[in-house]
Design a protein around this motif. Structure first.
Motif, PDB file in Angstrom:
ATOM      1  N   LEU A   1       0.858  -1.177   0.000  1.00  0.00           N
ATOM      2  CA  LEU A   1       0.000   0.000   0.000  1.00  0.00           C
ATOM      3  C   LEU A   1       0.903   1.238   0.000  1.00  0.00           C
ATOM      4  N   ASN A   2       0.627   2.188  -0.893  1.00  0.00           N
ATOM      5  CA  ASN A   2       1.370   3.451  -0.908  1.00  0.00           C
ATOM      6  C   ASN A   2       0.735   4.397   0.099  1.00  0.00           C
ATOM      7  N   VAL A   3       1.525   4.821   1.076  1.00  0.00           N
ATOM      8  CA  VAL A   3       0.987   5.625   2.182  1.00  0.00           C
ATOM      9  C   VAL A   3       1.845   6.875   2.380  1.00  0.00           C
ATOM     10  N   SER A   4       1.176   8.017   2.539  1.00  0.00           N
ATOM     11  CA  SER A   4       1.852   9.271   2.883  1.00  0.00           C
ATOM     12  C   SER A   4       1.416   9.702   4.278  1.00  0.00           C
TER      13      SER A   4
ATOM     14  N   ALA B   1      -2.216   0.852  13.914  1.00  0.00           N
ATOM     15  CA  ALA B   1      -2.508  -0.271  13.014  1.00  0.00           C
ATOM     16  C   ALA B   1      -3.850  -0.903  13.362  1.00  0.00           C
ATOM     17  N   ALA B   2      -4.105  -1.087  14.654  1.00  0.00           N
ATOM     18  CA  ALA B   2      -5.374  -1.683  15.086  1.00  0.00           C
ATOM     19  C   ALA B   2      -6.555  -0.785  14.724  1.00  0.00           C
TER      20      ALA B   2
ATOM     21  N   SER C   1     -11.279   0.195  11.369  1.00  0.00           N
ATOM     22  CA  SER C   1     -12.126   1.227  10.770  1.00  0.00           C
ATOM     23  C   SER C   1     -12.465   0.967   9.315  1.00  0.00           C
ATOM     24  N   GLY C   2     -11.737   0.045   8.688  1.00  0.00           N
ATOM     25  CA  GLY C   2     -11.940  -0.203   7.264  1.00  0.00           C
ATOM     26  C   GLY C   2     -11.217   0.783   6.370  1.00  0.00           C
ATOM     27  N   ALA C   3     -10.297   1.569   6.947  1.00  0.00           N
ATOM     28  CA  ALA C   3      -9.569   2.564   6.156  1.00  0.00           C
ATOM     29  C   ALA C   3      -8.589   1.928   5.179  1.00  0.00           C
ATOM     30  N   LEU C   4      -8.189   0.688   5.458  1.00  0.00           N
ATOM     31  CA  LEU C   4      -7.232   0.004   4.585  1.00  0.00           C
ATOM     32  C   LEU C   4      -7.990  -0.650   3.439  1.00  0.00           C
TER      33      LEU C   4
END
Length: 248
Positions: A53-56, A230-231, A236-239
């Motif tokens: 996953l590309n994350v900023s 991370a938890a 939350s379903g953000a991933l």
């Protein structure tokens, strides 16, 4: 027949017998291997790439890694290893939505340069981490709304934006931090993005997680911060996907 001749004859005969035995054994091994079923060497599959996953992350001292005694121990590096992220960070010590941070090159989150950096490479997820250094400053909610709007205007359709509120640092004024938390929650709600509330979720409640200054977190604090974040993101379903899953 003298003794010397007899000894030579005996040695020659012994050598001939040993040679015959060796040849016989060799011939047997060849015949055995020829008749044995053929075995194929096991094929070891090459390592498969993960669905990274590309994350900023746009953040403050925590995102920089202050107090971790090495950036590899800071929460961004820890969570990127946990969740299989390709990470892009724009962190500045002491900065926030209104706080410009320390040093002549300080800038707050509304800075177009920092926003552009967060949008680089069309990330799947953008985390806005901060608020601790905005305590006591006016206009936090409006600045947060401006920051989120600018990111939403520049992001691709698939990018998820998450606002992470401050932790309750021992050296901070609790009432001021709660006010900042409420401002950020309201801004996130107005712009329709997820808000993660470390104060309500009781992150880092032990002073042992903080550096001596009572504001930055130490290596233990960075570890807990990464685990709690991370938890929260998982729950939350953000991933958008399991980024640690092999690419098929």
């Amino acid at each position: 027949m003298d003794r010397r001749f007899r000894n030579t004859l005996a040695i020659t005969a012994t050598a001939a017998i040993l040679l015959i035995a060796v040849l016989a054994a060799y011939s047997y091994s060849i015949l055995r291997d020829r008749d044995a079923p053929t075995e194929t060497a096991p094929i070891i599959p090459s390592q498969r790439e993960l669905d990274y996953l590309n994350v900023s992350i746009l953040g403050d001292s925590y995102t920089v890694g202050d107090g971790a005694d090495g950036r590899q121990y800071a929460y961004p590096a820890r969570i990127s290893r946990m969740l299989c992220w390709v990470l892009n960070t724009s962190g500045k010590p002491g900065s926030g939505y209104r706080a410009s941070g320390t040093g002549a090159a300080g800038s707050d989150f509304t800075d177009p340069v920092r926003i552009k950096s967060a949008l680089d490479k069309e990330p799947d997820l953008i985390l806005l981490q901060g608020g601790l250094y905005d305590a006591g400053l006016p206009g936090v909610q409006n600045a947060a709304v401006e920051t989120i709007r600018a990111i939403q205007d520049g992001k691709s359709g698939r990018t998820v934006v998450v606002v992470i509120g401050p932790v309750l640092a021992p050296a901070s004024d609790p009432s001021e931090l709660l006010s900042v938390r409420d401002d950020l929650a309201a801004a996130a709600s107005e712009r329709g993005v997820l808000f993660v509330d470390p104060i309500a979720e009781e992150w880092l409640t032990s002073q042992d997680s903080f550096s001596e200054n009572g504001m930055t977190i130490n290596r233990r604090g960075h570890s807990e911060y990464a685990e709690r974040l991370a938890a929260s993101l998982r729950g939350s379903g953000a991933l958008s996907r399991d980024s640690c899953a092999p690419v098929s």
